[in-house]
Design a protein around this motif. Structure first.
Motif, PDB file in Angstrom:
ATOM      1  N   ALA A  26      50.200 -24.606 101.760  1.00 44.51           N
ATOM      2  CA  ALA A  26      49.507 -24.964 100.878  1.00 44.51           C
ATOM      3  C   ALA A  26      48.490 -23.891 100.525  1.00 44.51           C
ATOM      4  O   ALA A  26      47.672 -23.515 101.538  1.00 44.51           O
ATOM      5  CB  ALA A  26      48.697 -26.289 101.554  1.00 44.51           C
ATOM      6  N   GLN A 102      50.204 -31.299 100.415  1.00 43.05           N
ATOM      7  CA  GLN A 102      49.905 -31.611 102.069  1.00 43.05           C
ATOM      8  C   GLN A 102      49.383 -32.229 102.159  1.00 43.05           C
ATOM      9  O   GLN A 102      48.362 -32.599 101.430  1.00 43.05           O
ATOM     10  CB  GLN A 102      49.623 -29.892 102.316  1.00 43.05           C
ATOM     11  CG  GLN A 102      48.832 -30.266 103.450  1.00 43.05           C
ATOM     12  CD  GLN A 102      48.108 -28.560 104.421  1.00 43.05           C
ATOM     13  OE1 GLN A 102      47.589 -28.651 103.341  1.00 43.05           O
ATOM     14  NE2 GLN A 102      49.037 -27.672 105.066  1.00 43.05           N
ATOM     15  N   LYS A 301      50.322 -12.980 106.211  1.00 42.64           N
ATOM     16  CA  LYS A 301      50.626 -11.222 105.791  1.00 42.64           C
ATOM     17  C   LYS A 301      51.766 -10.894 105.603  1.00 42.64           C
ATOM     18  O   LYS A 301      52.353  -9.763 105.676  1.00 42.64           O
ATOM     19  CB  LYS A 301      49.662 -10.807 106.789  1.00 42.64           C
ATOM     20  CG  LYS A 301      48.220 -10.755 105.897  1.00 42.64           C
ATOM     21  CD  LYS A 301      47.745  -9.001 106.978  1.00 42.64           C
ATOM     22  CE  LYS A 301      47.736  -7.997 105.547  1.00 42.64           C
ATOM     23  NZ  LYS A 301      45.998  -7.604 106.428  1.00 42.64           N
ATOM     24  N   ARG A 324      48.589 -15.873  99.813  1.00 36.89           N
ATOM     25  CA  ARG A 324      47.707 -14.998  99.458  1.00 36.89           C
ATOM     26  C   ARG A 324      48.963 -14.222  98.010  1.00 36.89           C
ATOM     27  O   ARG A 324      48.379 -13.942  97.243  1.00 36.89           O
ATOM     28  CB  ARG A 324      46.498 -13.914  99.714  1.00 36.89           C
ATOM     29  CG  ARG A 324      45.848 -15.024 100.894  1.00 36.89           C
ATOM     30  CD  ARG A 324      44.931 -14.007 101.432  1.00 36.89           C
ATOM     31  NE  ARG A 324      45.594 -14.324 102.768  1.00 36.89           N
ATOM     32  CZ  ARG A 324      45.208 -13.549 103.744  1.00 36.89           C
ATOM     33  NH1 ARG A 324      43.948 -13.220 103.435  1.00 36.89           N
ATOM     34  NH2 ARG A 324      46.050 -13.280 105.186  1.00 36.89           N
TER      35      ARG A 324
HETATM   36  C1  LIG Z   1      42.369 -19.812  99.545  1.00 33.90           C
HETATM   37  C2  LIG Z   1      43.270 -20.946 100.450  1.00 33.90           C
HETATM   38  C3  LIG Z   1      43.387 -22.052 100.579  1.00 33.90           C
HETATM   39  C4  LIG Z   1      44.053 -22.593 101.641  1.00 33.90           C
HETATM   40  N1  LIG Z   1      44.612 -23.677 101.953  1.00 33.90           N
HETATM   41  C5  LIG Z   1      44.658 -24.219 102.684  1.00 33.90           C
HETATM   42  C6  LIG Z   1      45.617 -25.699 102.766  1.00 33.90           C
HETATM   43  O1  LIG Z   1      45.243 -26.744 101.835  1.00 33.90           O
HETATM   44  N2  LIG Z   1      46.023 -25.981 103.664  1.00 33.90           N
HETATM   45  C7  LIG Z   1      46.766 -24.842 104.731  1.00 33.90           C
HETATM   46  O2  LIG Z   1      47.474 -25.689 105.442  1.00 33.90           O
HETATM   47  N3  LIG Z   1      46.560 -23.785 104.562  1.00 33.90           N
HETATM   48  C8  LIG Z   1      45.462 -23.542 103.447  1.00 33.90           C
HETATM   49  N4  LIG Z   1      45.447 -22.369 103.690  1.00 33.90           N
HETATM   50  C9  LIG Z   1      46.035 -21.343 104.292  1.00 33.90           C
HETATM   51  C10 LIG Z   1      47.869 -20.836 103.778  1.00 33.90           C
HETATM   52  O3  LIG Z   1      48.973 -21.867 103.228  1.00 33.90           O
HETATM   53  C11 LIG Z   1      47.940 -19.303 104.652  1.00 33.90           C
HETATM   54  O4  LIG Z   1      47.942 -19.980 105.877  1.00 33.90           O
HETATM   55  C12 LIG Z   1      47.182 -17.923 105.449  1.00 33.90           C
HETATM   56  O5  LIG Z   1      46.170 -17.542 104.272  1.00 33.90           O
HETATM   57  C13 LIG Z   1      47.637 -17.424 105.698  1.00 33.90           C
HETATM   58  O6  LIG Z   1      49.196 -16.999 104.635  1.00 33.90           O
HETATM   59  P1  LIG Z   1      48.857 -15.348 103.803  1.00 33.90           P
HETATM   60  O7  LIG Z   1      49.048 -14.180 104.493  1.00 33.90           O
HETATM   61  O8  LIG Z   1      50.351 -15.624 103.052  1.00 33.90           O
HETATM   62  O9  LIG Z   1      47.978 -15.328 102.623  1.00 33.90           O
HETATM   63  C14 LIG Z   1      44.350 -21.556 102.499  1.00 33.90           C
HETATM   64  C15 LIG Z   1      45.044 -20.192 102.148  1.00 33.90           C
HETATM   65  C16 LIG Z   1      43.604 -19.400 101.597  1.00 33.90           C
HETATM   66  C17 LIG Z   1      43.746 -18.172 101.242  1.00 33.90           C
END
Ligand SMILES: Cc1cc2nc3c(=O)[nH]c(=O)nc-3n(C[C@H](O)[C@H](O)[C@H](O)COP(=O)(O)O)c2cc1C
Length: 485
Positions: A26, A102, A301, A324
């Motif tokens: 999400a 979610q 990451k 991301r």
């Molecule tokens: C802009 C943004 C919005 C996010 N919104 C949510 C969300 O609505 N619900 C959630 O569980 N995590 C949210 N996250 C967290 C991401 O799902 C994820 O756990 C976090 O970015 C780490 O993963 P990554 O390194 O692949 O980006 C958000 C992250 C970002 C960057």
């Protein structure tokens, strides 16, 4: 190479068959209005992931109740169902990707800095939360989603009950793990009662709270065990993102990703790759050893296909979540399928997306063309970018702890470039892409004096096609003179 890749193998989650193991966790888009209705920009965002062929799309946090908030989707009333129905339908019409929303309950926060805490909730309020989750899950089913995910992570209500810092003294706390788990158990039972056994219900919770006094892996393992015993259909892990250590910025509502736990939730460019995979691995092995095969999603990451594949092959995760990275390049999966992984546009973890979320602005990626609110869709494949005939003319110099680089623009038909990847090799032979920039300058502030670094640059276009590497230059910064003598 792709034949036999675990990443591309399907997975059946209680009848929801994912075409592969790639998950968009999400991510709030801030594309909805204050009314919480799904509209065309939101649909386009999720259809884009489907076109990129991800296995599972988790639609951003969607409120189960009608409490005031910034732009946020809702499933708190039947009036929201048609928009969600269109979103799910459009995703299904696009590819075999599966899609679940979610669903979230959150407490009130005020600009003054005041925030409501779970300790103030009356039993009637708690009953209301259980009821709201049940109805929102039912609406998700009626809208044609493939399942639903319960948000029990970060700074939100279900997570605050699971927290080691839950200070309630009644049966929803009482300083016991059983007490902390009670609300989740009741919410889950109500959701099951509403949606039935044949509708996948996943959960997202924290593998580590990352706040002072917060829980860590051993308790997360027990929480996961209980969730598996209750019958959750998948477990998606996150870390941190709490109010307890958030920075209070005058006149702004508290944003739970401003403190250390926020850094851990969305680790920035200065963090190593994959800082949290050991947590998902620890939870998966704990469940598997106790006879539960509940699929576990590892997040944080993760970006490189080979490393993602290794996590699956080594049994450290069942599914790979990338937030991301998939925002930066929704075609990640497609490029892996088509053996074009070298064309993946790499996320640089600059967290511009996170900053936009914090300011309630439309969430976009720094690497997309300026002003665009969706990832570019350049399927018409033109020539790759190339340097002018005289080369990239990469030059640089180091002083005062900074190495400054500059180079010539890309030329010719491939001149529509999105940015430049900067590669650095240290004297020990490690070559790393250290940054992506949009302009033709880069300042390396993480170089040691007296050490020789070699640099080269590659241009990339919006489809991820890259130019050949520039020439390589070597730079050594002079040692600073000691100020003590
Ligand atoms: C802009 C943004 C919005 C996010 N919104 C949510 C969300 O609505 N619900 C959630 O569980 N995590 C949210 N996250 C967290 C991401 O799902 C994820 O756990 C976090 O970015 C780490 O993963 P990554 O390194 O692949 O980006 C958000 C992250 C970002 C960057």
């Amino acid at each position: 190479m792709t034949v036999g890749m675990r990443l591309l193998q399907p997975l059946d989650i209680n009848g929801m068959v994912l075409p592969n193991r790639v998950v968009v966790p999400a991510m709030v888009t801030r594309l909805s209005g204050e009314d919480g209705v799904v509209q065309s920009d939101i649909i386009d965002r999720y259809v884009r992931y489907a076109a990129g062929r991800v296995g599972l799309i988790v639609v951003e946090a969607t409120a189960v109740h009608s409490a005031k908030s910034g732009p946020l989707l809702r499933l708190s009333d039947d009036v929201f169902i048609p928009g969600h129905r269109e979103l799910a339908q459009r995703v299904h019409d696009t590819s075999a990707s599966k899609v679940v929303p979610q669903i979230i309950h959150f407490m009130k926060v005020a600009r003054s800095g005041w925030r409501q805490t779970i300790e103030t909730l009356e039993i009637a309020d708690i009953e209301g939360i259980i009821h709201d989750f049940g109805l929102a899950a039912l609406r998700a089913r009626e809208a044609g989603y493939d399942g639903v995910e319960l948000h029990a992570a970060h700074a939100y209500t279900l997570s605050s009950f699971l927290s080691r810092r839950n200070r309630r003294r009644d049966r929803y706390g009482g300083h016991t793990l059983e007490g902390r788990l009670a609300l989740f158990g009741e919410v889950f039972a109500e959701v099951r009662r509403r949606v039935g056994n044949d509708f996948p219900v996943g959960v997202r919770f924290l593998a580590e709270e990352a706040i002072k006094g917060g829980y860590t892996l051993p308790e997360a393992q027990q929480i996961a065990l209980r969730m598996a015993q209750l019958g959750v259909d998948y477990i998606s892990l996150s870390v941190g993102g709490k109010f307890e250590d958030a920075e209070q910025r005058p006149g702004e509502p508290l944003y739970p990703y401003t403190g250390y736990s926020g850094d851990r939730c969305m680790p920035g460019d200065w963090y190593p790759a994959q800082p949290h995979t050991h947590l998902a691995a620890g939870i998966k092995s704990y469940l598997n050893e106790r006879g539960f095969a509940t699929p576990v999603i590892s997040v944080g990451k993760i970006a490189e296909p080979e490393r993602a594949e290794a996590l699956l092959r080594d049994g450290q995760a069942d599914l790979i979540g990338m937030a991301r990275q998939l925002l930066a390049d929704p075609d990640w999966t497609l490029k892996v399928i088509e053996e074009r992984s070298d064309e993946i546009i790499r996320c640089v973890y600059c967290n511009v997306c996170k900053d936009l979320d914090e300011r309630f602005k439309k969430v976009t990626c720094f690497l997309w063309p300026k002003g665009q609110i969706q990832a570019p869709d350049n399927r018409a494949r033109g020539p790759s970018p190339c340097w002018p005939p005289e080369g990239a003319s990469l030059s640089g110099a180091g002083a005062d702890g900074r190495i400054r680089l500059s180079w010539s623009p890309v030329d010719g038909p491939g001149a529509e470039i999105a940015g430049y990847d900067i590669y650095r090799a240290d004297g020990f032979g490690t070559v790393q892409c250290v940054e992506a920039v949009k302009g033709r300058r880069f300042v390396d502030r993480l170089a040691l004096s007296g050490q020789t670094y070699r640099y080269f640059v590659r241009a990339f276009d919006h489809d991820g096609r890259t130019s050949p590497p520039s020439e390589t230059i070597a730079i050594t910064m002079a040692m600073r003179e000691s100020s003590s003598d």
